[in-house]
Design an enzyme around this catalytic site. Structure first.
Site, short mmCIF file in Angstrom:
data_model
loop_
_atom_site.label_atom_id
_atom_site.label_comp_id
_atom_site.label_asym_id
_atom_site.label_seq_id
_atom_site.Cartn_x
_atom_site.Cartn_y
_atom_site.Cartn_z
CG ASN A 13 -1.53 1.18 1.47
OD1 ASN A 13 -1.86 2.12 0.48
ND2 ASN A 13 -2.11 1.68 2.45
CE LYS A 15 0.30 3.33 4.75
NZ LYS A 15 0.27 3.62 6.23
CG HIS A 99 -5.88 2.19 5.24
ND1 HIS A 99 -5.31 3.19 5.97
CD2 HIS A 99 -4.68 1.06 5.04
CE1 HIS A 99 -4.05 2.81 6.35
NE2 HIS A 99 -3.69 1.54 5.67
CD GLU A 101 -2.77 5.60 6.76
OE1 GLU A 101 -2.69 5.49 5.30
OE2 GLU A 101 -1.86 5.04 7.42
CD GLU A 171 -3.61 -2.61 7.26
OE1 GLU A 171 -2.42 -2.88 6.78
OE2 GLU A 171 -3.97 -1.63 7.02
N GLY A 177 2.34 2.03 10.65
CA GLY A 177 3.28 3.09 10.41
C GLY A 177 4.22 3.66 11.70
CB SER A 217 5.25 -1.89 11.70
OG SER A 217 4.73 -0.50 11.83
N GLY A 238 2.95 -1.13 4.14
CA GLY A 238 2.93 0.18 3.75
C GLY A 238 4.44 0.38 3.50
#
Ligand code: PEP
Length: 257
Positions: A13, A15, A99, A101, A171, A177, A217, A238
């Site tokens: 991903n 992002k 997601h 975010e 997740e 992150g 991570s 990510g």
């Protein structure tokens, strides 16, 4: 992983990172080091504007292109949005939905996630449905209730024959992150719980065949241990998916005999 019953999928991903030019460069770097991914499918989810260059760049590499979001309406007056048919027409195969975010910054809810899952499946895309708890929720001891709610809401009204096309990504928000990875035991516990939830909804055969990824991570140093868990069938990655060398090491971990 349990390759006998389900696909292992390693998905990056990106992002809001990389330009179309960077995409081409990444594909060249990846091609130079890519192992024969015999046991796992590889996906790179890029920003919308990079999709055409990604489709072209990854064409001969057995790397599928994914998007990071989709709108649930087919067409109409929805300025700035992108439909599932538009993605499908470009050659996109996967789409990340829900997601954290997007839930945190863009008002995504379990309700819109469900509508997007329906839209993606109708267009023939594979949704990668993200679920996960915050640190506060984990500390309150409500992780499993929350995950069950997210999974059930996301899959509401999805018929059993479409479930094979879905991927669920666990997740934990506190691990995304942050450099903090869930331990293999923590990740495995929730992934197993997700499979049990799917079993209660759709029965054992379908639950056994659905791919459940871990994300948060994941990197070369911890991928093997996480992927060794029987209910973790891949990763949504990510930061480590932005560097071809790191991404390839994770693919190699999923490819081990
Ligand atoms: C993600 O964006 O889904 C993610 C897991 O990010 P990272 O690997 O950087 O934690």
């Amino acid at each position: 992983m349990n390759r006998r019953y389900r696909k292992t999928i390693i998905a990056g991903n990106w992002k809001m990172n990389k330009t179309a030019t960077d995409t081409k460069k990444f594909a060249e770097e990846l091609k130079a080091v890519m192992p024969k991914a015999k046991w796992c499918d590889v996906v790179v989810c890029v920003p919308f504007v990079n999709i055409p260059s990604a489709i072209k760049a990854f064409k001969d590499m057995r790397v599928s292109v994914g998007a990071q979001n989709v709108f649930y309406e087919k067409d109409g007056a929805y300025t700035g949005e992108v439909s599932a048919d538009m993605l499908k027409d470009l050659g996109v195969k996967y789409v990340i939905i829900g997601h954290s975010e997007r839930r945190q910054y863009f008002g995504e809810t379990d309700f819109t996630v469900n509508k997007k899952v329906h839209a993606a499946l109708e267009a023939g895309l594979h949704p990668i449905i993200c679920v996960g708890e915050s640190l506060e929720q984990r500390e309150l001891g409500i992780t499993m209730e929350l995950i069950a709610l997210q999974v059930k809401s996301a899959l509401a009204g999805i018929p059993a024959d479409k479930l094979r096309k879905c991927v669920i990504a666990y997740e934990p928000i506190w691990a995304i992150g942050t450099g903090k990875t869930a331990t293999a035991e923590q990740a495995a516990e929730v992934c197993t719980f997700i499979r049990t939830t799917v079993r209660h909804l759709y029965g054992a055969r379908i639950a056994r065949s659905i791919t459940i990824q871990y994300g948060g991570s994941m990197k070369p140093g911890n991928a093997s241990e996480l992927l060794a868990q029987p209910d973790i069938d891949g990763g949504l990655i990510g930061g480590a998916a932005l560097k071809a060398n790191d991404f390839v090491e994770i693919i190699a971990a999923a490819n081990q005999d």
